[in-house]
Motif scaffolding. Structure first.
Motif, PDB file in Angstrom:
ATOM      1  N   CYS A  38     -24.328  -4.189 -28.515  1.00 20.79           N
ATOM      2  CA  CYS A  38     -25.051  -5.398 -28.897  1.00 20.79           C
ATOM      3  C   CYS A  38     -25.685  -5.987 -27.643  1.00 20.79           C
ATOM      4  O   CYS A  38     -25.061  -5.993 -26.581  1.00 20.79           O
ATOM      5  N   THR A  48     -17.777 -15.049 -27.329  1.00 25.33           N
ATOM      6  CA  THR A  48     -18.321 -14.093 -28.293  1.00 25.33           C
ATOM      7  C   THR A  48     -18.284 -12.681 -27.736  1.00 25.33           C
ATOM      8  O   THR A  48     -17.971 -11.725 -28.456  1.00 25.33           O
ATOM      9  N   GLN A  52     -16.492  -9.550 -29.594  1.00 24.11           N
ATOM     10  CA  GLN A  52     -17.259  -8.377 -30.007  1.00 24.11           C
ATOM     11  C   GLN A  52     -16.747  -7.103 -29.334  1.00 24.11           C
ATOM     12  O   GLN A  52     -16.715  -6.034 -29.965  1.00 24.11           O
ATOM     13  N   ASP A 182     -21.087 -14.907 -36.442  1.00 22.71           N
ATOM     14  CA  ASP A 182     -21.874 -13.677 -36.522  1.00 22.71           C
ATOM     15  C   ASP A 182     -23.302 -13.943 -36.998  1.00 22.71           C
ATOM     16  O   ASP A 182     -23.718 -15.086 -37.237  1.00 22.71           O
ATOM     17  N   HIS A 183     -24.052 -12.862 -37.131  1.00 19.80           N
ATOM     18  CA  HIS A 183     -25.471 -12.913 -37.494  1.00 19.80           C
ATOM     19  C   HIS A 183     -25.714 -13.608 -38.829  1.00 19.80           C
ATOM     20  O   HIS A 183     -26.763 -14.215 -39.045  1.00 19.80           O
ATOM     21  N   GLU A 235     -12.147 -15.985 -41.678  1.00 19.84           N
ATOM     22  CA  GLU A 235     -13.474 -16.501 -41.370  1.00 19.84           C
ATOM     23  C   GLU A 235     -13.914 -17.475 -42.454  1.00 19.84           C
ATOM     24  O   GLU A 235     -13.421 -17.431 -43.590  1.00 19.84           O
TER      25      GLU A 235
END
Length: 258
Positions: A38, A48, A52, A182-183, A235
């Motif tokens: 990433c 983060t 990740q 996240d995205h 989450e």
């Protein structure tokens, strides 16, 4: 089979920084298999990056070299390090980005990168250690150089650790923290799924109580929910929407399991 080298950075894709690191690696070890994990880590977001990296390491072959360049302290006195995790290696800054992977896979050996003969240049840029130190060191490791040759041994317990990456028992419930977003805008907490064996039914954040469910489809569209993600942590999510936008929360904010 050539050794894998993974890259995890906050460089984005607008500039040539990632490509330059790959060029340095391949110039030193042309057989390397370079994998982009990433490059969209939020700028300077070590929390983060730590999360990740932990999600990626278990899925790569042994001896993979994981390079992390999320480095707000580049050029300062912060240490440049390499770690032997037993299942692979990590290379990057000693600023907490390896916190979670070290908790899961305690390092067998750690060195501070003090041997310039393994760098691209003995006079590295004060702003691009990814190019001048971390990428060449990763190439040497992948090509078979022993970790001990790359620098001076340091104690694993001396590594910088990020705060609030676990949970605490409080009178209000089990307190955790947001460790990544996240995205999709899913808000990933530090509360592991194992806590659900106890009698808890909600996540509390900013005065809201959000129900625990099993799947995204268990609530109507645009409704908040809490569930266990594929990473094994609880989450917060919105069915068809963005939980971060709805909650206005940030990485590091506190949450409670109640």
């Amino acid at each position: 089979m050539a050794c894998c080298i993974t890259l995890l950075t906050d460089f984005g894709h607008q500039d040539v920084y990632v490509g330059v690191m790959k060029g340095v690696i391949l110039s030193l070890y042309s057989q390397a298999q370079v994998i982009d994990l990433c490059h969209e880590i939020p700028p300077q977001d070590c929390r983060t990056a730590s999360f990740q990296l932990l999600q990626a390491v278990p899925y790569f072959p042994p001896q993979t070299v994981h390079v992390v360049v999320v480095d707000p302290g580049v050029g300062t006195r912060r240490r440049a390090i390499a770690l032997d995790l037993g299942i692979g290696y990590c290379v990057g800054p000693d600023n907490g980005v390896f916190s979670q992977v070290c908790d899961r896979y305690p390092p067998q050996r750690v060195v501070e990168l003090t041997q310039p003969q393994f760098w691209r240049t003995p006079n590295p840029s004060a702003t691009f250690h990814g190019r001048d130190i971390f990428a060449p060191v990763a190439a040497h490791l992948a090509a078979g150089t022993d970790l001990a040759r790359l620098g001076s041994a340091i104690e694993p317990d001396s590594l910088v650790r990020l705060p609030h990456l676990t949970y605490e028992i409080t009178p209000q419930g089990i307190q955790g923290w947001i460790q990544a977003i996240d995205h999709f805008g899913n808000v990933i907490t530090t509360l592991p799924a194992a806590l659900l064996a106890k009698d808890y039914h909600h996540i509390q954040i900013q005065g809201q109580q959000i129900p625990l469910v099993h799947t995204y489809g268990d609530v109507p569209p645009q409704h908040l929910m809490a569930l266990v993600g594929s990473h094994g942590f609880i989450e917060l999510a919105v069915n068809g929407g963005n939980a971060q936008s709805l909650l206005g929360c940030q990485n590091g904010d506190a949450v409670w399991l109640v």
